[in-house]
Design a protein around this motif. Structure first.
Motif, PDB file in Angstrom:
ATOM      1  N   ARG A  83      -2.075 -18.625   1.936  1.00  0.00           N
ATOM      2  CA  ARG A  83      -0.687 -19.152   2.184  1.00  0.00           C
ATOM      3  C   ARG A  83      -0.749 -20.412   3.339  1.00  0.00           C
ATOM      4  NH1 ARG A  83       4.290 -18.293   1.033  1.00  0.00           N
ATOM      5  NH2 ARG A  83       6.047 -18.420   2.516  1.00  0.00           N
ATOM      6  N   PHE A  85      -0.112 -25.145   3.158  1.00  0.00           N
ATOM      7  CA  PHE A  85       0.991 -26.043   3.072  1.00  0.00           C
ATOM      8  C   PHE A  85       1.270 -25.836   1.795  1.00  0.00           C
ATOM      9  CE2 PHE A  85       2.770 -30.174   2.406  1.00  0.00           C
ATOM     10  CZ  PHE A  85       3.480 -30.401   3.401  1.00  0.00           C
ATOM     11  N   HIS A  86       0.351 -25.618   0.668  1.00  0.00           N
ATOM     12  CA  HIS A  86       0.528 -25.907  -0.705  1.00  0.00           C
ATOM     13  C   HIS A  86       1.673 -24.645  -1.042  1.00  0.00           C
ATOM     14  CE1 HIS A  86      -1.964 -29.199  -1.259  1.00  0.00           C
ATOM     15  NE2 HIS A  86      -3.023 -28.589  -1.178  1.00  0.00           N
ATOM     16  N   LYS A  88       3.478 -22.983   1.152  1.00  0.00           N
ATOM     17  CA  LYS A  88       4.817 -22.837   1.737  1.00  0.00           C
ATOM     18  C   LYS A  88       5.719 -23.925   1.543  1.00  0.00           C
ATOM     19  CE  LYS A  88       2.637 -20.742   6.063  1.00  0.00           C
ATOM     20  NZ  LYS A  88       2.419 -20.680   7.423  1.00  0.00           N
ATOM     21  N   THR A  89       5.209 -25.118   1.186  1.00  0.00           N
ATOM     22  CA  THR A  89       5.972 -26.316   1.014  1.00  0.00           C
ATOM     23  C   THR A  89       5.983 -26.911  -0.370  1.00  0.00           C
ATOM     24  OG1 THR A  89       5.697 -26.702   3.334  1.00  0.00           O
ATOM     25  CG2 THR A  89       6.449 -28.810   1.819  1.00  0.00           C
ATOM     26  N   ASP A  90       4.696 -27.199  -0.869  1.00  0.00           N
ATOM     27  CA  ASP A  90       4.535 -28.103  -2.086  1.00  0.00           C
ATOM     28  C   ASP A  90       5.151 -27.459  -3.235  1.00  0.00           C
ATOM     29  OD1 ASP A  90       3.368 -30.044  -0.599  1.00  0.00           O
ATOM     30  OD2 ASP A  90       1.362 -29.908  -1.167  1.00  0.00           O
ATOM     31  N   ALA A  93       8.952 -26.655  -3.203  1.00  0.00           N
ATOM     32  CA  ALA A  93       9.725 -28.082  -3.339  1.00  0.00           C
ATOM     33  C   ALA A  93       9.539 -28.731  -4.690  1.00  0.00           C
ATOM     34  CB  ALA A  93       8.913 -29.186  -2.463  1.00  0.00           C
ATOM     35  N   ARG A  96      11.877 -26.486  -6.891  1.00  0.00           N
ATOM     36  CA  ARG A  96      13.237 -27.016  -6.751  1.00  0.00           C
ATOM     37  C   ARG A  96      13.692 -28.391  -7.447  1.00  0.00           C
ATOM     38  NH1 ARG A  96      12.150 -25.371  -1.416  1.00  0.00           N
ATOM     39  NH2 ARG A  96      11.949 -27.481  -0.656  1.00  0.00           N
ATOM     40  N   ASP A 149      -3.431 -25.347   8.922  1.00  0.00           N
ATOM     41  CA  ASP A 149      -2.522 -24.423   9.273  1.00  0.00           C
ATOM     42  C   ASP A 149      -3.435 -23.170   9.934  1.00  0.00           C
ATOM     43  OD1 ASP A 149      -0.763 -21.900   9.269  1.00  0.00           O
ATOM     44  OD2 ASP A 149       0.200 -22.712   7.388  1.00  0.00           O
TER      45      ASP A 149
END
Length: 258
Positions: A83, A85-86, A88-90, A93, A96, A149
Protein backbone atom coordinates in the motif's frame (compact mmCIF):
# COMPACT_ATOMS: atom_id res chain seq x y z
CA UNK A 1 2.46 -2.48 -28.09
CA UNK A 2 0.86 -5.56 -26.65
CA UNK A 3 -2.27 -4.86 -24.68
CA UNK A 4 -3.66 -6.65 -21.67
CA UNK A 5 -6.94 -8.48 -21.23
CA UNK A 6 -9.67 -6.75 -23.26
CA UNK A 7 -12.66 -5.27 -21.43
CA UNK A 8 -15.40 -7.75 -20.65
CA UNK A 9 -18.45 -7.40 -22.89
CA UNK A 10 -20.89 -6.91 -20.00
CA UNK A 11 -21.17 -4.23 -17.32
CA UNK A 12 -22.34 -6.35 -14.41
CA UNK A 13 -20.90 -9.19 -12.41
CA UNK A 14 -23.03 -11.90 -13.98
CA UNK A 15 -23.59 -15.19 -12.20
CA UNK A 16 -20.49 -14.76 -10.06
CA UNK A 17 -21.53 -11.49 -8.41
CA UNK A 18 -20.06 -8.04 -9.06
CA UNK A 19 -17.39 -7.91 -11.73
CA UNK A 20 -13.76 -7.97 -10.62
CA UNK A 21 -11.83 -5.05 -12.08
CA UNK A 22 -8.18 -6.03 -11.83
CA UNK A 23 -6.07 -2.87 -11.79
CA UNK A 24 -2.46 -3.49 -12.80
CA UNK A 25 0.42 -1.03 -13.02
CA UNK A 26 1.38 -1.68 -16.64
CA UNK A 27 4.80 -1.78 -18.29
CA UNK A 28 6.44 -1.31 -21.67
CA UNK A 29 7.82 -4.83 -21.24
CA UNK A 30 5.34 -7.21 -22.92
CA UNK A 31 6.06 -9.88 -20.30
CA UNK A 32 4.15 -7.77 -17.78
CA UNK A 33 0.84 -7.87 -19.67
CA UNK A 34 1.38 -11.56 -20.47
CA UNK A 35 1.70 -12.29 -16.74
CA UNK A 36 -1.47 -10.32 -15.98
CA UNK A 37 -3.31 -12.26 -18.69
CA UNK A 38 -2.15 -15.58 -17.21
CA UNK A 39 -3.27 -14.49 -13.76
CA UNK A 40 -6.71 -13.50 -15.07
CA UNK A 41 -7.07 -16.98 -16.60
CA UNK A 42 -6.27 -18.51 -13.19
CA UNK A 43 -8.86 -16.32 -11.45
CA UNK A 44 -11.51 -17.26 -14.00
CA UNK A 45 -10.69 -20.94 -13.60
CA UNK A 46 -11.02 -20.69 -9.82
CA UNK A 47 -14.37 -18.89 -10.03
CA UNK A 48 -16.28 -19.65 -13.23
CA UNK A 49 -19.05 -17.17 -13.92
CA UNK A 50 -17.18 -14.21 -12.44
CA UNK A 51 -16.60 -11.41 -14.93
CA UNK A 52 -12.95 -10.32 -14.73
CA UNK A 53 -11.81 -7.17 -16.52
CA UNK A 54 -8.30 -5.72 -16.58
CA UNK A 55 -7.30 -2.06 -16.59
CA UNK A 56 -3.85 -0.49 -16.36
CA UNK A 57 -2.50 2.63 -14.73
CA UNK A 58 0.12 3.23 -17.40
CA UNK A 59 1.86 1.94 -20.53
CA UNK A 60 -0.71 -0.76 -21.44
CA UNK A 61 -4.28 -0.71 -22.67
CA UNK A 62 -7.03 -0.57 -21.66
CA UNK A 63 -6.52 2.24 -19.16
CA UNK A 64 -8.73 2.69 -16.12
CA UNK A 65 -10.67 5.55 -17.76
CA UNK A 66 -11.56 3.27 -20.69
CA UNK A 67 -13.04 0.58 -18.48
CA UNK A 68 -14.11 1.70 -15.02
CA UNK A 69 -16.66 4.32 -16.02
CA UNK A 70 -18.84 1.83 -17.89
CA UNK A 71 -18.83 -0.82 -15.16
CA UNK A 72 -21.94 -0.98 -13.07
CA UNK A 73 -21.66 -3.47 -10.23
CA UNK A 74 -17.96 -4.14 -9.77
CA UNK A 75 -15.11 -4.28 -7.26
CA UNK A 76 -11.69 -2.84 -8.12
CA UNK A 77 -8.78 -4.99 -6.94
CA UNK A 78 -5.25 -3.55 -7.23
CA UNK A 79 -2.57 -5.94 -8.45
CA UNK A 80 -0.06 -4.43 -6.04
CA UNK A 81 2.01 -5.93 -3.24
CA UNK A 82 2.23 -2.88 -0.97
CA UNK A 83 0.00 0.00 0.00
CA UNK A 84 2.15 2.81 -1.37
CA UNK A 85 1.56 5.78 -3.69
CA UNK A 86 -0.16 3.84 -6.49
CA UNK A 87 -2.62 2.25 -4.07
CA UNK A 88 -3.19 5.32 -1.91
CA UNK A 89 -3.33 7.98 -4.62
CA UNK A 90 -3.07 6.93 -8.27
CA UNK A 91 -5.76 4.25 -8.41
CA UNK A 92 -8.40 6.14 -6.34
CA UNK A 93 -7.76 9.26 -8.45
CA UNK A 94 -8.07 7.34 -11.71
CA UNK A 95 -11.34 5.77 -10.58
CA UNK A 96 -12.73 9.17 -9.57
CA UNK A 97 -11.68 10.67 -12.90
CA UNK A 98 -13.47 7.83 -14.68
CA UNK A 99 -16.61 8.58 -12.67
CA UNK A 100 -16.52 5.10 -11.15
CA UNK A 101 -17.80 4.83 -7.59
CA UNK A 102 -16.48 1.30 -7.08
CA UNK A 103 -15.45 -0.47 -3.89
CA UNK A 104 -11.66 -0.64 -3.81
CA UNK A 105 -10.10 -3.76 -2.34
CA UNK A 106 -6.93 -3.86 -0.29
CA UNK A 107 -3.54 -4.57 -1.84
CA UNK A 108 -2.22 -8.13 -1.86
CA UNK A 109 0.45 -7.85 0.81
CA UNK A 110 1.19 -8.82 3.38
CA UNK A 111 -0.27 -12.32 3.31
CA UNK A 112 0.86 -15.88 4.15
CA UNK A 113 -0.24 -16.79 0.62
CA UNK A 114 2.55 -14.60 -0.75
CA UNK A 115 5.04 -16.50 1.41
CA UNK A 116 3.69 -19.73 -0.06
CA UNK A 117 4.17 -18.33 -3.55
CA UNK A 118 7.73 -17.27 -2.74
CA UNK A 119 8.46 -20.77 -1.42
CA UNK A 120 7.03 -22.22 -4.63
CA UNK A 121 9.34 -20.13 -6.82
CA UNK A 122 12.40 -21.00 -4.73
CA UNK A 123 11.59 -24.72 -4.93
CA UNK A 124 11.08 -24.46 -8.69
CA UNK A 125 14.51 -22.82 -8.94
CA UNK A 126 16.08 -25.84 -7.24
CA UNK A 127 16.42 -24.71 -3.62
CA UNK A 128 16.13 -27.69 -1.21
CA UNK A 129 13.22 -26.98 1.13
CA UNK A 130 12.15 -30.39 2.39
CA UNK A 131 13.70 -30.37 5.85
CA UNK A 132 14.06 -27.88 8.67
CA UNK A 133 17.83 -28.47 8.62
CA UNK A 134 18.04 -27.40 4.97
CA UNK A 135 16.14 -24.21 5.71
CA UNK A 136 18.23 -23.47 8.80
CA UNK A 137 21.37 -23.39 6.63
CA UNK A 138 19.81 -21.13 3.99
CA UNK A 139 19.60 -17.37 3.90
CA UNK A 140 17.21 -15.60 1.54
CA UNK A 141 17.19 -12.13 0.03
CA UNK A 142 13.67 -10.78 -0.35
CA UNK A 143 14.33 -8.45 -3.29
CA UNK A 144 11.58 -5.84 -3.60
CA UNK A 145 11.10 -2.84 -5.84
CA UNK A 146 11.43 -0.35 -2.99
CA UNK A 147 9.29 2.66 -2.22
CA UNK A 148 9.57 6.23 -1.00
CA UNK A 149 6.71 5.42 1.39
CA UNK A 150 8.19 4.36 4.76
CA UNK A 151 5.06 2.39 5.64
CA UNK A 152 5.35 0.31 2.47
CA UNK A 153 9.00 -0.52 3.17
CA UNK A 154 8.13 -1.34 6.77
CA UNK A 155 5.48 -3.78 5.50
CA UNK A 156 8.09 -5.50 3.32
CA UNK A 157 10.49 -5.82 6.24
CA UNK A 158 7.69 -7.21 8.43
CA UNK A 159 6.90 -9.79 5.75
CA UNK A 160 10.57 -10.78 5.63
CA UNK A 161 10.62 -11.24 9.41
CA UNK A 162 7.44 -13.33 9.27
CA UNK A 163 8.95 -15.44 6.49
CA UNK A 164 12.02 -16.18 8.56
CA UNK A 165 10.00 -17.08 11.66
CA UNK A 166 7.46 -19.28 9.90
CA UNK A 167 9.89 -21.11 7.62
CA UNK A 168 12.98 -21.33 9.80
CA UNK A 169 15.44 -19.69 7.43
CA UNK A 170 18.91 -18.90 8.74
CA UNK A 171 18.19 -15.27 7.86
CA UNK A 172 16.07 -13.15 5.53
CA UNK A 173 17.43 -9.83 4.31
CA UNK A 174 15.46 -7.23 2.36
CA UNK A 175 17.02 -5.60 -0.69
CA UNK A 176 15.65 -3.00 -3.08
CA UNK A 177 15.95 -2.62 -6.83
CA UNK A 178 15.16 1.10 -6.64
CA UNK A 179 14.77 3.83 -4.02
CA UNK A 180 17.05 3.97 -1.01
CA UNK A 181 18.20 0.96 0.95
CA UNK A 182 20.44 -2.07 0.60
CA UNK A 183 20.96 -3.65 -2.80
CA UNK A 184 21.12 -7.39 -3.51
CA UNK A 185 24.94 -7.73 -3.16
CA UNK A 186 24.84 -6.02 0.26
CA UNK A 187 22.00 -8.28 1.40
CA UNK A 188 23.87 -11.40 0.23
CA UNK A 189 26.93 -10.28 2.17
CA UNK A 190 24.77 -9.81 5.27
CA UNK A 191 23.39 -13.34 4.89
CA UNK A 192 26.88 -14.82 4.72
CA UNK A 193 27.92 -12.78 7.74
CA UNK A 194 24.91 -14.22 9.59
CA UNK A 195 26.20 -17.74 8.92
CA UNK A 196 24.10 -18.81 5.96
CA UNK A 197 25.75 -21.72 4.11
CA UNK A 198 23.45 -21.43 1.10
CA UNK A 199 21.98 -18.20 -0.27
CA UNK A 200 19.00 -17.50 -2.48
CA UNK A 201 17.39 -14.44 -4.01
CA UNK A 202 13.59 -14.28 -4.21
CA UNK A 203 12.18 -11.34 -6.21
CA UNK A 204 9.19 -9.85 -4.38
CA UNK A 205 7.68 -8.69 -7.64
CA UNK A 206 4.66 -9.83 -9.58
CA UNK A 207 5.83 -9.68 -13.19
CA UNK A 208 9.03 -9.64 -15.24
CA UNK A 209 10.42 -6.30 -16.30
CA UNK A 210 13.20 -3.79 -15.74
CA UNK A 211 13.41 -4.11 -11.95
CA UNK A 212 13.41 -7.94 -11.88
CA UNK A 213 16.10 -7.89 -14.57
CA UNK A 214 18.14 -5.54 -12.38
CA UNK A 215 17.73 -7.91 -9.42
CA UNK A 216 18.79 -10.90 -11.52
CA UNK A 217 21.88 -9.09 -12.75
CA UNK A 218 22.91 -8.34 -9.16
CA UNK A 219 22.32 -11.88 -7.86
CA UNK A 220 25.44 -13.46 -9.33
CA UNK A 221 26.86 -14.58 -5.97
CA UNK A 222 23.67 -16.34 -4.87
CA UNK A 223 23.35 -20.12 -5.11
CA UNK A 224 19.74 -19.84 -6.32
CA UNK A 225 17.78 -17.12 -8.10
CA UNK A 226 14.00 -17.58 -8.16
CA UNK A 227 11.62 -16.27 -10.77
CA UNK A 228 9.20 -13.46 -9.97
CA UNK A 229 6.01 -14.45 -8.17
CA UNK A 230 4.08 -14.18 -11.43
CA UNK A 231 0.77 -15.90 -12.08
CA UNK A 232 1.07 -18.25 -9.13
CA UNK A 233 -2.12 -19.92 -7.99
CA UNK A 234 -1.63 -18.39 -4.53
CA UNK A 235 -1.89 -14.92 -6.09
CA UNK A 236 -5.13 -15.82 -7.86
CA UNK A 237 -6.58 -17.10 -4.58
CA UNK A 238 -5.44 -13.93 -2.81
CA UNK A 239 -7.03 -11.69 -5.45
CA UNK A 240 -10.34 -13.45 -4.89
CA UNK A 241 -9.92 -13.12 -1.12
CA UNK A 242 -9.42 -9.36 -1.48
CA UNK A 243 -12.39 -9.13 -3.87
CA UNK A 244 -14.64 -11.03 -1.45
CA UNK A 245 -13.60 -8.88 1.52
CA UNK A 246 -14.22 -5.62 -0.35
CA UNK A 247 -17.53 -6.91 -1.69
CA UNK A 248 -18.67 -7.87 1.81
CA UNK A 249 -17.63 -4.52 3.27
CA UNK A 250 -19.44 -2.64 0.51
CA UNK A 251 -22.56 -4.71 1.09
CA UNK A 252 -22.46 -4.00 4.81
CA UNK A 253 -22.10 -0.27 4.19
CA UNK A 254 -25.07 -0.29 1.81
CA UNK A 255 -27.16 -2.18 4.37
CA UNK A 256 -26.31 0.34 7.09
CA UNK A 257 -27.08 3.32 4.90
CA UNK A 258 -30.42 1.76 3.93
Amino acid sequence: MRTGTPPAPTTSGGAGGPALLLVAHGSRDPRHAATVDALVHRVRALRPGLDVTTAYLDHCAPRIAQVAGRLGDAVAVPLLLNRAFHAKTDIPAALRTAGADLPLADVLGPSPLLLDALDRRLAEAGLPLRTAAQRARTGVVLAAAGSSDPAADAATRALAAAWRRSRGWAAVEVAYASADGPRVPEALAALRAAGAVRTAVAPYLLAPGRLPDRIAAAAGDAHVLAEVIGAAEEVAVLLLDRYDAARSSAGARRALSA
